[in-house]
Design a protein around this motif. Structure first.
Motif, PDB file in Angstrom:
ATOM      1  N   SER A   1     -46.093   4.422  49.301  1.00  0.00           N
ATOM      2  CA  SER A   1     -46.467   5.014  50.358  1.00  0.00           C
ATOM      3  C   SER A   1     -48.097   5.359  50.276  1.00  0.00           C
ATOM      4  N   TYR A   2     -48.713   4.853  51.242  1.00  0.00           N
ATOM      5  CA  TYR A   2     -50.221   5.114  50.986  1.00  0.00           C
ATOM      6  C   TYR A   2     -50.788   5.449  52.581  1.00  0.00           C
TER       7      TYR A   2
ATOM      8  N   SER B   1     -49.605   6.622  57.551  1.00  0.00           N
ATOM      9  CA  SER B   1     -49.051   6.250  56.396  1.00  0.00           C
ATOM     10  C   SER B   1     -48.255   4.890  56.539  1.00  0.00           C
TER      11      SER B   1
ATOM     12  N   THR C   1     -45.484   2.864  54.445  1.00  0.00           N
ATOM     13  CA  THR C   1     -44.499   2.944  53.306  1.00  0.00           C
ATOM     14  C   THR C   1     -43.856   1.369  53.292  1.00  0.00           C
TER      15      THR C   1
ATOM     16  N   GLY D   1     -54.855   8.552  49.818  1.00  0.00           N
ATOM     17  CA  GLY D   1     -53.682   9.048  48.783  1.00  0.00           C
ATOM     18  C   GLY D   1     -52.565   7.943  48.679  1.00  0.00           C
TER      19      GLY D   1
ATOM     20  N   LEU E   1     -48.644   7.115  46.795  1.00  0.00           N
ATOM     21  CA  LEU E   1     -47.615   7.346  45.882  1.00  0.00           C
ATOM     22  C   LEU E   1     -46.759   6.094  45.543  1.00  0.00           C
TER      23      LEU E   1
ATOM     24  N   SER F   1     -43.686   4.514  42.797  1.00  0.00           N
ATOM     25  CA  SER F   1     -42.836   4.986  41.927  1.00  0.00           C
ATOM     26  C   SER F   1     -41.909   3.886  41.237  1.00  0.00           C
TER      27      SER F   1
ATOM     28  N   GLN G   1     -43.548   8.536  38.681  1.00  0.00           N
ATOM     29  CA  GLN G   1     -44.243   8.435  39.941  1.00  0.00           C
ATOM     30  C   GLN G   1     -45.633   8.698  39.575  1.00  0.00           C
TER      31      GLN G   1
ATOM     32  N   VAL H   1     -49.107   9.643  41.643  1.00  0.00           N
ATOM     33  CA  VAL H   1     -49.453  10.236  42.891  1.00  0.00           C
ATOM     34  C   VAL H   1     -51.153  10.599  43.051  1.00  0.00           C
TER      35      VAL H   1
END
Length: 129
Positions: A51-52, A59, A61, A84, A86, A88, A120, A122
């Protein structure tokens, strides 16, 4: 008298230099940045979840993304705005790892590596940080 003039000029020069800082180079108004996200793993062929923050500030995903993965776009931001990411891995082992990197205008500004079975990464970067 020459010595007093020299001391005063030296003092003024030092005072003006002390007022300059790295933060002065950060534009206060909006600026267009080339944003790039890089996600990689030396232990897994894919990320189960990414997700960015995207070009509109919203966002994006994604699921089951083959690695390595790169995402690039332009986004206008000002001081205090952020980017940002994330990334994983799910169901790995204790030695699993995933790395996520944020670049602005080709310069790495933030990088994180997550490790473990549910690793993860982040990274988040705030403009002007």
């Amino acid at each position: 008298m020459k010595r007093l003039t020299y001391l005063l000029l030296s003092g003024l020069t030092l005072a003006s230099m002390a007022g300059c800082s790295k933060d002065d180079a950060i534009p206060a108004g909006p600026k267009e940045y080339q944003v790039e996200y890089r996600i990689s793993s030396t232990t897994a062929p894919s990320s189960d979840y990414i997700s960015y923050d995207n070009e509109s500030g919203g966002s994006t995903t994604l699921n089951n993304v083959p690695l390595p993965a790169n995402y690039r776009f332009k986004r206008t931001m000002k001081q205090g705005d952020h980017v940002g990411l994330l990334a994983s891995l799910d169901g790995g082992t204790s030695t699993s790892e995933i790395t996520a990197t944020i670049l602005l205008d080709g310069r790495e500004v933030k990088k994180e590596t997550g490790r473990g079975a549910d690793a993860q990464a982040v990274p988040v970067y705030v403009i002007g940080q």
